[in-house]
Design an enzyme around this catalytic site. Structure first.
Site, short mmCIF file in Angstrom:
data_model
loop_
_atom_site.label_atom_id
_atom_site.label_comp_id
_atom_site.label_asym_id
_atom_site.label_seq_id
_atom_site.Cartn_x
_atom_site.Cartn_y
_atom_site.Cartn_z
CE1 TYR A 1 -4.23 1.09 -0.22
CE2 TYR A 1 -4.52 -1.07 0.78
CZ TYR A 1 -5.03 0.00 0.09
OH TYR A 1 -6.34 0.00 -0.30
CD GLU B 1 -4.93 5.56 0.48
OE1 GLU B 1 -5.02 6.55 1.23
OE2 GLU B 1 -5.74 4.61 0.48
CG ASP C 1 -8.31 9.03 -24.57
OD1 ASP C 1 -7.31 8.29 -24.67
OD2 ASP C 1 -9.41 8.62 -24.13
CB THR D 1 -4.96 2.73 -22.20
OG1 THR D 1 -4.89 2.74 -23.62
CG2 THR D 1 -6.36 3.08 -21.76
CE LYS E 1 -7.51 0.69 -25.63
NZ LYS E 1 -7.82 1.59 -24.52
NE ARG F 1 -7.15 -4.44 -19.35
CZ ARG F 1 -7.18 -4.69 -20.67
NH1 ARG F 1 -6.45 -5.66 -21.17
NH2 ARG F 1 -7.92 -3.99 -21.48
C1 LIG Z 1 -9.75 6.27 -26.52
C2 LIG Z 1 -9.94 5.48 -25.25
N1 LIG Z 1 -9.96 6.12 -24.08
C3 LIG Z 1 -10.15 5.47 -22.92
C4 LIG Z 1 -10.31 4.11 -22.89
C5 LIG Z 1 -10.60 3.47 -21.58
O1 LIG Z 1 -9.63 2.60 -21.15
P1 LIG Z 1 -9.96 1.44 -20.10
O2 LIG Z 1 -10.71 0.40 -20.85
O3 LIG Z 1 -8.60 1.04 -19.65
O4 LIG Z 1 -10.77 2.06 -18.99
C6 LIG Z 1 -10.29 3.39 -24.08
C7 LIG Z 1 -10.48 1.93 -24.07
O5 LIG Z 1 -10.89 1.31 -24.98
C8 LIG Z 1 -10.11 4.10 -25.30
O6 LIG Z 1 -10.10 3.46 -26.48
#
Ligand SMILES: Cc1ncc(COP(=O)(O)O)c(C=O)c1O
Length: 419
Positions: free
Chosen positions: A46, A48, A191, A217, A220, A226
């Protein structure tokens, strides 16, 4: 492993991945070093807070892990601040909303059915329930409609604009998007979850220095565990202090939004695995990997187009293809099933202006990151395109689909998962 029930399932999933073609564009195969970090004792701890300011004792070593992950993220992307604690992409995005807006404020994002993500303002998601979400779309040609987006920004003056996608086969023009955000002094959030690996490989334009905040993320195209990271520039973070919502304070705003705003203890095993993945992505070979992902996707797109498949936007610039199956007289769900029986995993997906309902859409989405990780190149993509066409044509015919599955399996033997 003593738990034979779980051991059996893990082995079965490994076999499924090994003997099939994983073509869901948001998936990939991690290295054994990433897996080792994930399966380490770091998960027991842990911690935090942030390195040097923790609510728990015994954090000297996990402090080093997190600092290393932060430094590697900063260096790889070329930013001054990285938060590596988000549990995954959705909480990373949630933290950005909380950092930059108050509940009820107007926010903007690409509509899910036109390629956006749920967290970009879908009405049934927190982002559409707690905020006044205005959604932009693509045009009929499948490309982002920058003109319509600019008009929406001027009309609604959102606090922040999310740009990014789960199903968009073309590149983002970050400077054009910056100019649109500036029409209403909105924060621009990129994003890059899907394309992060391409961005660091130089195979997709980078939003660094243009967008205010970048989320991604790590699992991918970046090929990590993850998880997620949030990147920005600004004054050094001071998560112990409240900060006014201005650009210089972005690091503090983001850090405070993660904890105490949203999360508790960071997942240290995940942080270590992210650090490993960032190190791998910094190697010269990763540039070649990113280039090959795109080359493979383009080859696949050309091969499928040549046998009559209708690709949204007519092709791809990145790692994925979105196919409208209307002219092939098969629904996305049936194509997903047929391909699955042939050992090719894809997912059904809406296409822009889909005439079918979102839960039973007209298209499929497929990508090349995982196959490229296994070492497949253009020659294999030509072969994969043939199998895809044969499987879709043979949908419902179990015998024919099983025969394709055997051919797929034979090819995969020459392209093992990373070890
Ligand atoms: C563009 C985009 N943002 C956010 C996410 C969310 O990620 P997670 O599935 O890890 O919550 C994804 C997942 O597919 C995504 O494609």
């Amino acid at each position: 492993m003593n738990d034979t029930a779980i051991a059996r399932l893990i082995a079965a999933e490994e076999k499924r991945q090994r003997e099939g073609l994983e073509m869901i564009p948001s998936e990939n195969h991690t290295s054994s070093d990433v897996l080792k970090a994930l399966g380490s004792r770091l998960t027991d701890k842990y911690s935090e807070g942030y390195p040097g300011i923790r609510y728990y004792g015994g954090c000297e070593i996990v402090d080093e892990v997190e600092n290393l992950a932060r430094k590697r993220a900063q260096a790889l992307f070329g930013v001054s601040h990285a938060n590596v604690q988000p549990y995954s992409g959705s909480p990373a995005n949630m933290a950005v909303y909380f950092a930059l807006a108050d509940p009820g404020d107007t926010v903007m994002g690409l509509e899910l059915y036109y390629g956006g993500h749920m967290t970009h303002g879908l009405k049934v998601n927190f982002s559409g329930k707690w905020f006044n979400s205005v959604q932009y779309r693509t045009g009929k040609d499948g490309y982002l409609d920058y003109g319509a987006m600019a008009a929406l920004v001027q009309e609604h003056k959102p606090k922040l604009i999310f740009v990014g996608a789960t199903a968009y086969p073309r590149v983002f023009d970050w400077q054009k998007l910056r100019d649109i955000a500036d029409l209403a002094q909105s924060f621009l959030v990129a994003d890059i979850s899907h394309i992060a690996g391409l961005v660091v490989a130089g195979a997709h334009p980078s939003p660094v220095g243009i967008a205010d905040v970048i989320t991604t993320t790590t699992h991918k195209t970046l090929r990590g565990p993850r998880g997620a990271i949030i990147l920005c520039n600004g004054l050094p973070s001071n998560p112990l202090k409240r900060a006014e919502r201005v650009k210089e304070n972005l690091p503090t705003l983001i850090d405070r939004a993660i904890i105490p705003g949203l999360q508790g203890g960071p997942h240290n095993h995940q942080t270590a695995a992210i650090a490993v993945a960032l190190h791998e992505a910094a190697q010269p070979a990763f540039k070649e990997y990113g280039r090959q992902i795109v080359a493979n996707a383009k080859t696949l797109a050309a091969a499928l187009s040549s046998v009559g498949y209708e690709l949204v936007t007519g092709g791809t610039d990145n790692h994925l293809l979105l196919i409208d199956l209307t002219n092939k007289n098969i629904k996305g769900a049936d194509a997903e099933k047929a391909l699955g029986m042939a050992g090719i995993t894809v997912n059904k997906n809406t296409v822009p202006f889909d005439s079918r309902p979102p839960f039973d859409p007209s298209g499929i989405r497929l990508g090349t990151p995982a196959l490229t990780t296994r070492g497949m190149k253009e020659t294999e993509m030509e072969q994969v395109a043939q199998w895809i066409d044969r499987a879709i044509t043979a949908h419902g015919n179990e015998k024919k689909l099983t025969a394709i599955k055997q051919e797929v399996r034979a090819l995969t033997e020459a392209f093992p998962l990373p070890n």
